[in-house]
Design an enzyme around this catalytic site. Structure first.
Site, PDB file in Angstrom:
ATOM      1  N   HIS A  55       0.849  -1.206   0.000  1.00 47.08           N
ATOM      2  CA  HIS A  55       0.000   0.000   0.000  1.00 47.08           C
ATOM      3  C   HIS A  55       0.873   1.241   0.000  1.00 47.08           C
ATOM      4  O   HIS A  55       2.090   1.146   0.127  1.00 47.08           O
ATOM      5  CB  HIS A  55      -1.006  -0.025   1.158  1.00 47.08           C
ATOM      6  CG  HIS A  55      -0.421   0.046   2.534  1.00 47.08           C
ATOM      7  ND1 HIS A  55       0.345  -0.953   3.080  1.00 47.08           N
ATOM      8  CD2 HIS A  55      -0.478   1.017   3.486  1.00 47.08           C
ATOM      9  CE1 HIS A  55       0.707  -0.625   4.300  1.00 47.08           C
ATOM     10  NE2 HIS A  55       0.235   0.576   4.574  1.00 47.08           N
ATOM     11  N   HIS A  57       1.469   3.884   1.902  1.00 43.59           N
ATOM     12  CA  HIS A  57       2.064   4.616   3.027  1.00 43.59           C
ATOM     13  C   HIS A  57       3.597   4.639   2.945  1.00 43.59           C
ATOM     14  O   HIS A  57       4.231   3.635   2.601  1.00 43.59           O
ATOM     15  CB  HIS A  57       1.609   4.010   4.359  1.00 43.59           C
ATOM     16  CG  HIS A  57       0.168   4.329   4.676  1.00 43.59           C
ATOM     17  ND1 HIS A  57      -0.588   3.608   5.575  1.00 43.59           N
ATOM     18  CD2 HIS A  57      -0.642   5.304   4.192  1.00 43.59           C
ATOM     19  CE1 HIS A  57      -1.806   4.123   5.639  1.00 43.59           C
ATOM     20  NE2 HIS A  57      -1.867   5.149   4.805  1.00 43.59           N
ATOM     21  N   ASP A  59       5.944   4.585   5.075  1.00 51.46           N
ATOM     22  CA  ASP A  59       6.750   3.638   5.866  1.00 51.46           C
ATOM     23  C   ASP A  59       6.742   2.232   5.251  1.00 51.46           C
ATOM     24  O   ASP A  59       7.365   1.310   5.778  1.00 51.46           O
ATOM     25  CB  ASP A  59       6.303   3.603   7.337  1.00 51.46           C
ATOM     26  CG  ASP A  59       4.885   3.091   7.529  1.00 51.46           C
ATOM     27  OD1 ASP A  59       4.015   3.397   6.683  1.00 51.46           O
ATOM     28  OD2 ASP A  59       4.631   2.379   8.519  1.00 51.46           O
ATOM     29  N   HIS A  60       6.060   2.079   4.113  1.00 49.31           N
ATOM     30  CA  HIS A  60       6.061   0.804   3.397  1.00 49.31           C
ATOM     31  C   HIS A  60       6.711   0.911   2.011  1.00 49.31           C
ATOM     32  O   HIS A  60       7.152  -0.094   1.476  1.00 49.31           O
ATOM     33  CB  HIS A  60       4.635   0.248   3.255  1.00 49.31           C
ATOM     34  CG  HIS A  60       4.072  -0.175   4.570  1.00 49.31           C
ATOM     35  ND1 HIS A  60       3.910  -1.496   4.921  1.00 49.31           N
ATOM     36  CD2 HIS A  60       3.681   0.553   5.647  1.00 49.31           C
ATOM     37  CE1 HIS A  60       3.438  -1.559   6.162  1.00 49.31           C
ATOM     38  NE2 HIS A  60       3.282  -0.329   6.616  1.00 49.31           N
ATOM     39  N   HIS A 113      -7.578  -0.569   5.304  1.00 48.32           N
ATOM     40  CA  HIS A 113      -6.518   0.283   5.863  1.00 48.32           C
ATOM     41  C   HIS A 113      -6.235   1.427   4.892  1.00 48.32           C
ATOM     42  O   HIS A 113      -6.220   2.591   5.260  1.00 48.32           O
ATOM     43  CB  HIS A 113      -5.270  -0.565   6.117  1.00 48.32           C
ATOM     44  CG  HIS A 113      -4.092   0.214   6.616  1.00 48.32           C
ATOM     45  ND1 HIS A 113      -4.066   0.810   7.860  1.00 48.32           N
ATOM     46  CD2 HIS A 113      -2.898   0.501   6.041  1.00 48.32           C
ATOM     47  CE1 HIS A 113      -2.900   1.425   8.017  1.00 48.32           C
ATOM     48  NE2 HIS A 113      -2.175   1.258   6.927  1.00 48.32           N
ATOM     49  N   ASP A 130      -0.453  -3.795   6.281  1.00 50.40           N
ATOM     50  CA  ASP A 130      -1.062  -3.269   7.508  1.00 50.40           C
ATOM     51  C   ASP A 130      -2.535  -3.659   7.619  1.00 50.40           C
ATOM     52  O   ASP A 130      -3.344  -2.918   8.168  1.00 50.40           O
ATOM     53  CB  ASP A 130      -0.945  -1.736   7.539  1.00 50.40           C
ATOM     54  CG  ASP A 130       0.471  -1.277   7.860  1.00 50.40           C
ATOM     55  OD1 ASP A 130       1.323  -2.134   8.145  1.00 50.40           O
ATOM     56  OD2 ASP A 130       0.712  -0.053   7.819  1.00 50.40           O
ATOM     57  N   HIS A 168       4.213  -4.626  10.898  1.00 48.02           N
ATOM     58  CA  HIS A 168       4.623  -4.002  12.162  1.00 48.02           C
ATOM     59  C   HIS A 168       4.756  -5.008  13.308  1.00 48.02           C
ATOM     60  O   HIS A 168       4.031  -6.005  13.352  1.00 48.02           O
ATOM     61  CB  HIS A 168       3.609  -2.931  12.594  1.00 48.02           C
ATOM     62  CG  HIS A 168       3.621  -1.711  11.733  1.00 48.02           C
ATOM     63  ND1 HIS A 168       4.446  -0.639  11.969  1.00 48.02           N
ATOM     64  CD2 HIS A 168       2.913  -1.398  10.617  1.00 48.02           C
ATOM     65  CE1 HIS A 168       4.247   0.294  11.049  1.00 48.02           C
ATOM     66  NE2 HIS A 168       3.312  -0.149  10.211  1.00 48.02           N
TER      67      HIS A 168
HETATM   68 ZN   LIG Z   1      -0.061   1.653   6.485  1.00 49.47          ZN
END
Ligand SMILES: [Zn+2]
Length: 257
Positions: A55, A57, A59-60, A113, A130, A168
């Site tokens: 996805h 985001h 942080d990915h 998400h 996530d 995570h």
């Molecule tokens: Zn995420």
């Protein structure tokens, strides 16, 4: 399994998944940061063949463009969240063969998400970003709770032996909430002790398995009378169905610490 999995820690609590074969070929999933990936590739003399993202985001996928450019490989990501960083957009039903590795994954649309979140499943491995966490689930930022519940139910319907590789390290905290929702669930207590010991040794609690998640994860157990009853007590009204129960406990978790 023909492939080896490694969870590379990144930022405060992210994992970047590294998939390798016996010949030293590698793929990474959700590289929010390129640095830990570059370090692992250099230390193990691996050749990066593919970058997968679940996805949009940061942080990915923050490290995806640099990794793809440096190693001359492509970024495979969600069609409905296609950005410049995604070279090969993928959606439900697509098959993905990792170049040079002979690994085949299929793509599932699992919105909630984020609106276009995808999962990769193959070789008994589930990369679920996530959406599903161990003993928990992601926050439905862009989707409805009902959509999120539908996506989790789809993942739960896959063969139970699938390894759950999520984004995570939230397991220990998630288990505190799980124990609040299901105080009589012995599997939650046993798993919590095991995970606390792993964290104390500096080890990841992941991957888990779908079989384990179905035993301990309250968000996959919303159809059970015990979970419905706890949700009803919390909400102060009877639960209509599993989606109603999911919606109540997902919101409850936001305020839980
Ligand atoms: Zn995420």
């Amino acid at each position: 399994m023909d492939f080896q999995l490694t969870a590379l820690p990144a930022f405060a609590d992210n994992y970047i998944w590294l998939l390798t074969d016996a010949s030293g070929n590698a793929a990474v999933v959700d590289p929010g940061d390129a640095k830990p990936v570059e370090q692992a590739l250099a230390a193990r003399r691996l050749k990066l063949c593919a970058v997968l993202v679940t996805h949009h985001h940061a942080d990915h996928m923050g490290g995806a463009p640099a990794l793809a450019a440096h190693h001359g490989c492509q970024v495979y990501g969600p069609a409905r969240e296609a950005t410049e960083a995604v070279h090969v957009p993928l959606a439900e039903g697509a098959g993905l063969e990792l170049p040079g590795m002979g690994a085949r994954f299929r793509v599932l649309d699992i919105p909630g998400h984020t609106a276009g979140h995808i999962a990769f499943q193959g070789h008994g491995i589930l990369f679920c970003g996530d959406t599903l966490f161990s003993a928990g689930c992601g926050h439905p930022f862009e989707g409805t709770p009902a959509q999120m519940y539908g996506s989790l139910a789809r993942l739960a319907a896959l063969p139970a032996s699938n390894l759950v590789c999520c984004g995570h390290e939230y397991t220990v905290k998630n288990l505190r909430f799980a124990a609040t929702v299901e105080p009589d669930n012995a599997a939650v207590r046993g798993y919590a002790a095991e995970c606390e010991a792993k964290r104390a040794r500096g080890e990841p609690t992941l991957p888990s398995s779908l079989e384990l998640e179905k035993a301990v994860n309250p968000f996959l157990r919303c159809e059970l009378p015990s979970v419905m009853q706890t949700a009803a007590r919390h909400a102060g009204r009877p639960m209509q169905d599993a989606v109603d129960t999911f919606t109540v406990i997902r919101k409850w978790k936001d305020g839980f610490s």
